[in-house]
Design a protein around this motif. Structure first.
Motif, short mmCIF file in Angstrom:
data_model
loop_
_atom_site.label_atom_id
_atom_site.label_comp_id
_atom_site.label_asym_id
_atom_site.label_seq_id
_atom_site.Cartn_x
_atom_site.Cartn_y
_atom_site.Cartn_z
N ASN A 1 0.82 -1.21 0.00
CA ASN A 1 0.00 0.00 0.00
C ASN A 1 0.86 1.26 0.00
N LYS A 2 0.39 2.26 -0.72
CA LYS A 2 1.01 3.58 -0.65
C LYS A 2 0.48 4.28 0.59
N GLU A 3 1.36 4.74 1.47
CA GLU A 3 0.95 5.41 2.70
C GLU A 3 1.31 6.89 2.60
N VAL A 4 0.28 7.72 2.82
CA VAL A 4 0.46 9.16 2.73
C VAL A 4 0.06 9.79 4.05
N ARG A 5 0.96 10.55 4.65
CA ARG A 5 0.65 11.26 5.89
C ARG A 5 -0.02 12.58 5.52
N VAL A 6 -1.17 12.84 6.16
CA VAL A 6 -1.97 14.03 5.87
C VAL A 6 -2.01 14.92 7.10
N GLY A 7 -1.63 16.18 6.93
CA GLY A 7 -1.60 17.10 8.06
C GLY A 7 -2.98 17.44 8.60
N THR A 8 -3.13 17.44 9.92
CA THR A 8 -4.39 17.83 10.57
C THR A 8 -4.20 18.99 11.54
#
Length: 226
Positions: A94-101
């Motif tokens: 899987n491609k894992e993308v960290r998303v800012g919150t």
């Protein structure tokens, strides 16, 4: 005829003089092929990164399956095939993308409501948008009652409440439009149903709407709904 062979017309058709009858020979074979299995993309919320920013943590890698099909041949040509077995030969990653919150300092006035996703949109999503402007006059609204779909009242000359109209986000949503926060308080025509389309309320009146015109913008979703 043998096995699944068949005729055209069918066997129960009464023969007549000059009729042409075609015999279709049906055979079966098996074939094994390698098929690509596309990787999925997984988004991971990261409270240390600001809203609107993303960082790829793991690159996605496609997998492979070995798939065997039973192939039906009619007169030597492929007619259809049915999968009879499948075996994973290479596991996908899987491609894992960290998303800012994390909300920037100018977002401190936005009270969170706990909603992170809605109808395919997520807090922190960035959308390429296009804006136009409207005011509280009867030309823009069809009436001059000054009541938005959300029930919030608007009138020309009021202090700017920073409202927008759009149909693709829930009412109460807070969005960042090129650095300015707006609340989705109104709906509009079908054109505002397109992703990224917004109509910005302009309390300075109709002439200012024309002066400000239309243009492209970047929209970041800060909160979804009230």
């Amino acid at each position: 005829l043998e096995g699944d062979d068949y005729t055209e017309p069918s066997l129960d058709t009464e023969l007549t003089d000059g009729m042409s009858v075609t015999v279709n020979r049906v055979t079966y074979t098996e074939e094994t092929v390698t098929e690509t299995v596309n990787y999925d993309t997984v988004k991971i919320n990261d409270s240390d990164m600001e809203v609107g920013t993303e960082k790829v943590q793991t690159q996605g890698v496609n997998g492979e399956d070995s798939v065997t099909y039973k192939v039906k041949l009619v007169n030597g040509k492929e007619d259809s095939k049915t999968e009879i077995s499948r075996k994973e030969t290479k596991k996908s990653v899987n491609k894992e993308v960290r998303v800012g919150t994390k909300l920037p300092d100018n977002y401190n006035s936005v009270e969170p409501n706990g909603v992170t996703t809605w109808n395919g949109y997520s807090v922190g999503d960035t959308v390429s948008g296009r804006y136009s402007h409207y005011c509280a006059c009867s030309i823009c609204n069809g009436n001059s009652r000054g009541v938005t779909t959300s029930g919030r009242r608007i009138q020309n000359g009021m202090q700017n409440p920073y409202y927008v109209a759009c149909n693709w986000l829930p009412l109460g949503t807070v969005i960042d439009v090129d650095g300015q926060l707006y609340t989705v308080a109104d709906r509009g025509g079908s054109g505002l149903s397109k992703k990224g389309r917004i109509d910005i309320f302009t309390p300075e009146g109709h002439s200012m709407c024309y002066a400000l015109g239309v243009g492209n913008c970047t929209i970041t979703i800060v909160r979804l709904g009230w």
